[in-house]
Motif scaffolding. Structure first.
Motif, PDB file in Angstrom:
ATOM      1  N   LYS A 289       0.684  -1.156  -0.375  1.00  0.00           N
ATOM      2  CA  LYS A 289       0.489  -0.378  -0.111  1.00  0.00           C
ATOM      3  C   LYS A 289       0.917   0.989  -0.022  1.00  0.00           C
ATOM      4  N   SER A 290       2.009   1.214   0.201  1.00  0.00           N
ATOM      5  CA  SER A 290       2.973   2.342  -0.207  1.00  0.00           C
ATOM      6  C   SER A 290       3.924   2.960  -1.335  1.00  0.00           C
ATOM      7  N   HIS A 291       4.393   3.826  -0.893  1.00  0.00           N
ATOM      8  CA  HIS A 291       4.628   4.370  -2.162  1.00  0.00           C
ATOM      9  C   HIS A 291       6.706   4.022  -1.760  1.00  0.00           C
ATOM     10  N   HIS A 292       7.403   3.717  -2.761  1.00  0.00           N
ATOM     11  CA  HIS A 292       8.460   3.411  -2.215  1.00  0.00           C
ATOM     12  C   HIS A 292      10.092   4.123  -3.395  1.00  0.00           C
ATOM     13  N   LEU A 293      10.895   4.972  -2.776  1.00  0.00           N
ATOM     14  CA  LEU A 293      11.582   5.242  -3.234  1.00  0.00           C
ATOM     15  C   LEU A 293      13.127   4.268  -3.030  1.00  0.00           C
ATOM     16  N   LEU A 294      13.504   5.193  -4.435  1.00  0.00           N
ATOM     17  CA  LEU A 294      14.881   4.616  -4.784  1.00  0.00           C
ATOM     18  C   LEU A 294      15.833   5.028  -4.846  1.00  0.00           C
ATOM     19  N   ALA A 295      17.246   4.984  -4.459  1.00  0.00           N
ATOM     20  CA  ALA A 295      18.430   5.975  -4.782  1.00  0.00           C
ATOM     21  C   ALA A 295      18.607   5.451  -5.726  1.00  0.00           C
ATOM     22  N   MET A 296      20.075   5.902  -6.913  1.00  0.00           N
ATOM     23  CA  MET A 296      20.499   5.065  -7.228  1.00  0.00           C
ATOM     24  C   MET A 296      21.998   6.052  -8.516  1.00  0.00           C
ATOM     25  N   ASP A 297      22.799   5.499  -7.334  1.00  0.00           N
ATOM     26  CA  ASP A 297      24.324   5.966  -8.273  1.00  0.00           C
ATOM     27  C   ASP A 297      24.382   4.742  -9.258  1.00  0.00           C
ATOM     28  N   ASP A 298      24.494   6.041  -9.950  1.00  0.00           N
ATOM     29  CA  ASP A 298      24.179   4.911 -11.636  1.00  0.00           C
ATOM     30  C   ASP A 298      23.570   4.337 -11.672  1.00  0.00           C
ATOM     31  N   SER A 299      24.078   2.548 -11.947  1.00  0.00           N
ATOM     32  CA  SER A 299      22.743   1.421 -12.008  1.00  0.00           C
ATOM     33  C   SER A 299      23.374   1.351 -10.625  1.00  0.00           C
ATOM     34  N   THR A 300      23.722   1.552  -9.377  1.00  0.00           N
ATOM     35  CA  THR A 300      23.977   1.036  -7.844  1.00  0.00           C
ATOM     36  C   THR A 300      22.776   1.938  -7.493  1.00  0.00           C
ATOM     37  N   PRO A 301      22.092   0.766  -6.318  1.00  0.00           N
ATOM     38  CA  PRO A 301      21.169   1.403  -5.251  1.00  0.00           C
ATOM     39  C   PRO A 301      21.640   1.125  -4.385  1.00  0.00           C
ATOM     40  N   VAL A 302      21.410   2.132  -4.120  1.00  0.00           N
ATOM     41  CA  VAL A 302      22.200   3.131  -2.406  1.00  0.00           C
ATOM     42  C   VAL A 302      21.249   3.206  -1.136  1.00  0.00           C
ATOM     43  N   GLY A 303      20.015   3.144  -1.075  1.00  0.00           N
ATOM     44  CA  GLY A 303      18.919   3.761  -0.443  1.00  0.00           C
ATOM     45  C   GLY A 303      18.075   4.094  -0.848  1.00  0.00           C
ATOM     46  N   THR A 304      16.350   3.364  -0.047  1.00  0.00           N
ATOM     47  CA  THR A 304      15.225   3.182  -0.521  1.00  0.00           C
ATOM     48  C   THR A 304      14.476   3.953   1.104  1.00  0.00           C
ATOM     49  N   ALA A 305      13.618   4.341   0.445  1.00  0.00           N
ATOM     50  CA  ALA A 305      12.524   4.513   1.860  1.00  0.00           C
ATOM     51  C   ALA A 305      10.494   4.176   1.505  1.00  0.00           C
ATOM     52  N   ARG A 306       9.913   4.374   2.024  1.00  0.00           N
ATOM     53  CA  ARG A 306       8.749   3.980   2.011  1.00  0.00           C
ATOM     54  C   ARG A 306       7.797   4.816   2.617  1.00  0.00           C
ATOM     55  N   VAL A 307       6.784   5.560   1.869  1.00  0.00           N
ATOM     56  CA  VAL A 307       6.003   6.378   2.329  1.00  0.00           C
ATOM     57  C   VAL A 307       4.403   5.708   2.251  1.00  0.00           C
ATOM     58  N   TYR A 308       4.221   5.466   3.315  1.00  0.00           N
ATOM     59  CA  TYR A 308       2.450   5.522   3.481  1.00  0.00           C
ATOM     60  C   TYR A 308       1.477   6.320   3.857  1.00  0.00           C
ATOM     61  N   ILE A 309       0.645   6.874   2.988  1.00  0.00           N
ATOM     62  CA  ILE A 309      -0.389   7.453   3.251  1.00  0.00           C
ATOM     63  C   ILE A 309      -1.745   7.002   3.861  1.00  0.00           C
ATOM     64  N   GLU A 310      -2.132   7.603   4.811  1.00  0.00           N
ATOM     65  CA  GLU A 310      -3.867   7.116   5.486  1.00  0.00           C
ATOM     66  C   GLU A 310      -4.034   8.569   5.772  1.00  0.00           C
ATOM     67  N   GLY A 311      -4.995   8.773   4.947  1.00  0.00           N
ATOM     68  CA  GLY A 311      -6.350  10.193   5.420  1.00  0.00           C
ATOM     69  C   GLY A 311      -4.608  11.594   5.291  1.00  0.00           C
ATOM     70  N   ASN A 312      -4.761  12.542   6.119  1.00  0.00           N
ATOM     71  CA  ASN A 312      -4.008  13.310   5.414  1.00  0.00           C
ATOM     72  C   ASN A 312      -2.343  13.527   6.127  1.00  0.00           C
ATOM     73  N   THR A 313      -2.442  11.879   6.614  1.00  0.00           N
ATOM     74  CA  THR A 313      -0.778  11.590   7.886  1.00  0.00           C
ATOM     75  C   THR A 313      -0.623  10.872   6.253  1.00  0.00           C
ATOM     76  N   ALA A 314       0.762  11.122   6.356  1.00  0.00           N
ATOM     77  CA  ALA A 314       2.147  10.100   5.777  1.00  0.00           C
ATOM     78  C   ALA A 314       2.874   9.771   6.841  1.00  0.00           C
ATOM     79  N   LYS A 315       3.087   8.451   6.286  1.00  0.00           N
ATOM     80  CA  LYS A 315       3.642   7.849   7.770  1.00  0.00           C
ATOM     81  C   LYS A 315       5.197   7.296   6.905  1.00  0.00           C
ATOM     82  N   ILE A 316       6.672   8.119   6.766  1.00  0.00           N
ATOM     83  CA  ILE A 316       7.798   7.355   6.155  1.00  0.00           C
ATOM     84  C   ILE A 316       8.384   6.750   6.870  1.00  0.00           C
ATOM     85  N   GLY A 317       8.931   5.175   6.426  1.00  0.00           N
ATOM     86  CA  GLY A 317       9.196   4.309   7.106  1.00  0.00           C
ATOM     87  C   GLY A 317      10.393   4.082   6.806  1.00  0.00           C
TER      88      GLY A 317
END
Length: 138
Positions: free
Chosen positions: A39-67
């Motif tokens: 149910k979340s949006h996912h972010l991916l940090a890429m250095d060229d073709s190498t994944p180096v970080g991630t986070a997810r954002v879950y939205i419920e009502g007017n609140t987003a939870k970053i995790g």
């Protein structure tokens, strides 16, 4: 150059989380991927073709939870974590959130404070590690 963007490539995000949270920090593998991932949006940090970080954002009502925010150990300390959080906050705002919350590991409270988050509630344990809920109004 590192690019942070929303992604549908959740398997790469999950692999980064297993590397950081399970292998490096000792969290249990069973709870690392949960029902919120679908149910979340996912972010991916890429250095060229190498994944180096991630986070997810879950939205419920007017609140987003970053995790599930993580950066591979070789890329910490250069501002990538702040860039990832700022990208997550921007995504939350784009989705109409008015408030962003997160559960910060105790040692990261100062880091999130510099990014505009304020602590609330009592310190709690997540897999034995002290955490603090924090929020930022948009």
């Amino acid at each position: 150059m590192i690019l942070i963007a929303p992604t549908e490539d959740t398997e790469t995000c999950f692999a980064l989380r297993r590397e950081v949270f399970v292998a490096e920090q000792g969290y249990s593998a069973e709870g690392e991927v949960d029902a919120l991932d679908a149910k979340s949006h996912h972010l991916l940090a890429m250095d060229d073709s190498t994944p180096v970080g991630t986070a997810r954002v879950y939205i419920e009502g007017n609140t987003a939870k970053i995790g599930r925010v993580c950066i591979v150990s070789a890329r910490r300390g250069v501002g990538l974590g702040a860039d990832l959080i700022n990208a997550a906050v921007a995504l939350a705002a784009d989705q109409g959130a008015e408030r962003v919350v997160l559960g910060a590991q105790a040692q990261a409270v100062g880091f999130y404070g510099k990014l505009g988050f304020k602590p609330y509630g009592d310190i709690y344990k997540d897999e034995g590690e002290p955490h603090q809920m924090m929020e930022r109004l948009l």
